[in-house]
Design a protein around this motif. Structure first.
Motif, mmCIF file in Angstrom:
data_model
loop_
_atom_site.group_PDB
_atom_site.id
_atom_site.type_symbol
_atom_site.label_atom_id
_atom_site.label_comp_id
_atom_site.label_asym_id
_atom_site.label_seq_id
_atom_site.Cartn_x
_atom_site.Cartn_y
_atom_site.Cartn_z
ATOM 1 N N GLY A 82 -8.423 0.485 -26.173
ATOM 2 C CA GLY A 82 -9.196 1.748 -26.922
ATOM 3 C C GLY A 82 -10.062 0.357 -27.874
ATOM 4 O O GLY A 82 -10.264 -0.170 -27.721
ATOM 5 N N ALA A 83 -10.610 1.684 -29.502
ATOM 6 C CA ALA A 83 -10.838 0.879 -30.361
ATOM 7 C C ALA A 83 -10.915 -0.585 -31.143
ATOM 8 O O ALA A 83 -9.566 -0.637 -31.490
ATOM 9 N N GLU A 84 -11.067 -1.798 -30.590
ATOM 10 C CA GLU A 84 -11.112 -3.127 -31.497
ATOM 11 C C GLU A 84 -10.994 -3.283 -32.999
ATOM 12 O O GLU A 84 -10.847 -3.919 -34.053
ATOM 13 N N ARG A 85 -12.006 -1.557 -33.664
ATOM 14 C CA ARG A 85 -12.073 -1.479 -35.339
ATOM 15 C C ARG A 85 -11.969 0.010 -35.288
ATOM 16 O O ARG A 85 -12.499 0.613 -34.745
ATOM 17 N N PRO A 86 -12.074 -0.476 -37.324
ATOM 18 C CA PRO A 86 -12.756 0.945 -37.990
ATOM 19 C C PRO A 86 -13.798 1.812 -37.328
ATOM 20 O O PRO A 86 -14.503 0.890 -37.405
ATOM 21 N N LEU A 87 -14.136 3.118 -37.366
ATOM 22 C CA LEU A 87 -15.300 4.008 -37.403
ATOM 23 C C LEU A 87 -16.411 3.385 -38.477
ATOM 24 O O LEU A 87 -17.030 2.847 -37.699
ATOM 25 N N ILE A 88 -16.124 2.832 -39.254
ATOM 26 C CA ILE A 88 -16.401 2.291 -40.233
ATOM 27 C C ILE A 88 -16.455 0.690 -41.270
ATOM 28 O O ILE A 88 -17.026 0.163 -41.207
ATOM 29 N N GLU A 89 -14.984 0.844 -41.206
ATOM 30 C CA GLU A 89 -14.168 -0.004 -42.092
ATOM 31 C C GLU A 89 -14.268 -1.193 -41.259
ATOM 32 O O GLU A 89 -14.186 -1.139 -40.019
ATOM 33 N N THR A 90 -13.856 -2.566 -41.820
ATOM 34 C CA THR A 90 -13.312 -3.672 -41.412
ATOM 35 C C THR A 90 -11.981 -3.760 -40.626
ATOM 36 O O THR A 90 -11.112 -2.934 -41.022
ATOM 37 N N VAL A 91 -12.031 -4.806 -39.878
ATOM 38 C CA VAL A 91 -10.427 -4.372 -38.959
ATOM 39 C C VAL A 91 -9.134 -5.297 -40.500
ATOM 40 O O VAL A 91 -9.722 -6.321 -40.915
ATOM 41 N N ARG A 92 -8.674 -4.394 -40.505
ATOM 42 C CA ARG A 92 -7.351 -4.888 -41.569
ATOM 43 C C ARG A 92 -6.403 -4.571 -41.210
ATOM 44 O O ARG A 92 -5.491 -4.103 -41.191
ATOM 45 N N THR A 93 -5.375 -5.828 -40.080
ATOM 46 C CA THR A 93 -4.039 -5.951 -39.729
ATOM 47 C C THR A 93 -3.104 -5.399 -40.365
ATOM 48 O O THR A 93 -3.403 -5.995 -41.781
ATOM 49 N N ALA A 94 -1.768 -5.706 -40.044
ATOM 50 C CA ALA A 94 -0.412 -5.326 -40.103
ATOM 51 C C ALA A 94 0.702 -6.119 -39.708
ATOM 52 O O ALA A 94 2.032 -6.330 -39.341
ATOM 53 N N ARG A 95 -0.113 -8.171 -39.426
ATOM 54 C CA ARG A 95 1.182 -9.209 -38.991
ATOM 55 C C ARG A 95 2.009 -9.334 -39.937
ATOM 56 O O ARG A 95 2.667 -10.134 -39.904
#
Length: 280
Positions: free
Chosen positions: A70-83
């Motif tokens: 599915g989506a590789e990023r939020p609708l508006i924000e940048t990706v902020r993972t929890a690694r």
């Protein structure tokens, strides 16, 4: 099961440690018919989520459930993972083998629409991740709501968040998508962070699972042994627990009607027994 038939469910996830444990439970429990699983960026990048999901399903002996990217990023924000919580691979850096199978040849929204509308009984949609895929589905194909029994999502917090003092990660990661879900026009149940922080599998059970010769049980034990090291201003659902209308309603109009059912507690000991029984 109210009529002897398993409940048709579709899971949307960002498989890290917690979602992997939930998937192990869902695919093993006889009361659930997992019809599809869709993946979204969150705990790790979306390709890592797909890999982790397929690996968990193979370990659990449920390799025939369709999985879509599915989506590789939020609708508006940048990706902020929890690694920083789930490890670089999203699965506690356990060195798990790569899956043998590949995801479906359709995207997550297409798979969601297809499986929801094809189900002979209304499905329960279970998002356990940032809600980007679900928002895209609801905005692109609103007709799916006619065959959704309920949306049961893991997100938000009544008391304390983990991304910020008031925001839980899934909603914080894509708050605009959460707003779309909360106005979906179908019954919604929210299980927030507060509830799941209370469910702890005892250490002796964890060690017993880690020592098992059965791959799925050993995986469950290793995931349970991975401890959350993070207690890290964005919006999150606020649960209105006031006993009476306040000044806002007095001066500006009527109080909003509740949008969702919200879980405030859990029988943690019973849930642990249920999880262990299903996984084993």
């Amino acid at each position: 099961m109210t009529d002897g038939q398993p409940i048709p469910v579709i899971i949307d996830c960002d498989t890290g440690v917690d979602d992997a444990l939930a998937l192990l439970f869902a695919v093993r429990h006889p009361a659930l018919d997992v019809r599809a699983i869709t993946c979204v960026a969150g705990n790790t990048d979306v390709d890592g989520v797909v890999r982790n999901t397929l690996t968990v399903l193979e370990q659990a002996g449920a390799g025939d459930i369709p999985v879509a990217r599915g989506a590789e990023r939020p609708l508006i924000e940048t990706v902020r993972t929890a690694r920083h919580v789930h490890g670089q691979d999203g699965m506690g850096d356990l060195g798990l083998p790569a899956p043998a199978r590949v995801p479906a040849d359709v995207d997550a929204v297409t798979l969601l629409r297809r499986e929801i509308l094809a189900s002979p009984r209304p499905v329960t949609l279970i998002p356990m991740a940032p809600l980007t895929n679900i928002a895209l589905l609801l905005r692109t194909h609103p007709e799916v709501t006619r065959n959704i029994e309920r949306i049961v999502f893991m997100g938000g917090a009544v008391a304390t968040g983990n991304a910020t003092p008031v925001a839980e990660f899934n909603v914080w990661h894509d708050p605009e998508a959460a707003a779309v879900l909360l106005t979906a026009g179908v019954p919604i149940t929210m299980y927030g962070l507060d509830v799941f922080k209370k469910v702890l599998v005892p250490a002796d059970e964890v060690q017993r699972l880690r020592a098992s010769a059965e791959p799925r049980l050993r995986l469950a034990g290793e995931l349970l042994a991975h401890r959350d090291p993070a207690t890290s201003g964005d919006p999150t659902p606020i649960v209105d627990r006031r006993p009476r209308p306040g000044e806002s309603e007095v001066h500006q109009g009527t109080r909003e009607q509740p949008l969702v059912d919200v879980a405030l507690g859990v029988d943690a000991e019973r849930y642990v027994r249920l999880w262990l029984k299903a996984v084993e």
